[in-house]
Design a protein around this motif. Sequence first.
Motif, PDB file in Angstrom:
ATOM      1  N   SER A  49      18.717   7.692  20.563  1.00 34.86           N
ATOM      2  CA  SER A  49      17.981   8.320  19.452  1.00 34.86           C
ATOM      3  C   SER A  49      17.228   7.273  18.643  1.00 34.86           C
ATOM      4  N   ASP A 170      14.597  14.826  22.110  1.00 35.66           N
ATOM      5  CA  ASP A 170      15.908  14.169  22.012  1.00 35.66           C
ATOM      6  C   ASP A 170      17.005  15.230  22.162  1.00 35.66           C
ATOM      7  N   GLU A 171      17.599  15.296  23.335  1.00 33.49           N
ATOM      8  CA  GLU A 171      18.628  16.283  23.682  1.00 33.49           C
ATOM      9  C   GLU A 171      18.220  17.708  23.291  1.00 33.49           C
TER      10      GLU A 171
HETATM   11 MG   LIG Z   1      21.327  10.561  20.051  1.00 31.99          MG
END
Ligand SMILES: [Mg+2]
Length: 234
Positions: A49, A170-171
């Motif tokens: 991240s 991000d995910e």
């Molecule tokens: Mg992360």
Amino acid sequence: MQKSVIHLEGIRKSYFLGKNELPVLKGVSLDIYKNEYVALMGPSGSGKSTLMNILGCLDTPTDGKYVLSGHDVSKMEDNDLATVRGKEIGFVFQQFNLMPRLTALENVAIPLVYAGVGKKEREERAITMLKKVGLGERYKHKPNELSGGQCQRVAIARALVNNPSLILADEPTGNLDSKTSVEIMEIFGHIHASGNTVVLVTHEEDIAEHARRVIRLRDGVIESDRINEKVAVL
Ligand SMILES: [Mg+2]
Ligand SMILES: Nc1ncnc2c1ncn2[C@@H]1O[C@H](COP(=O)(O)OP(=O)(O)O)[C@@H](O)[C@H]1O
């Protein structure tokens, strides 16, 4: 020579907690080219991240060079960074990050407000994008009236509406059930197939299989960077 969308040289990032330095990225160098589809993987806490936030111009590196679509953004001040971010980046988050009081349509149109696009054109472009992600009918609903998968579709439409040169996620399926995750991954497949450059963080191997290139991060450095031959080049 292919054109780099992302060029990183020796990127370092530390967080400072009082006098203590926590080094998170310890020298990351890589190039990502136009129309690549990259899965970024690695254990929790490995710095994924942190790296994505730097790639998305939401944060700046402690050291190193970042050239995004020809702009050296590593030393830019916040205002200039925000301008580049608005033009070049579409970011999709795990938590969707929608504005709760705005409708789906208004959420998607936000980047166009910042870009100075007039109201009528904003609405037309936002509706076109919502249709593209399969949400043409629910555009007057607010986030709390939509399912998680529908919220993520809205967030994807918002990320795309400005025609950015880079889509970062991000995910994006981290909060979704497996059936909805498959649907969302199909949308990313279409986004890539229509000519976009996509970098997506996931910790699920079956999701990473959709990407032609898989970069693994461990302890703030790139552990491996491989081509997945099973995924065809476009
Ligand atoms: Mg992360
Ligand atoms: N804003 C912050 N301040 C201090 N430490 C942070 C901050 N953000 C992340 N970290 C730390 O940096 C490390 C990497 O975090 P992160 O990039 O979120 O990893 P990942 O996304 O791979 O799980 C972790 O040890 C995390 O606790």
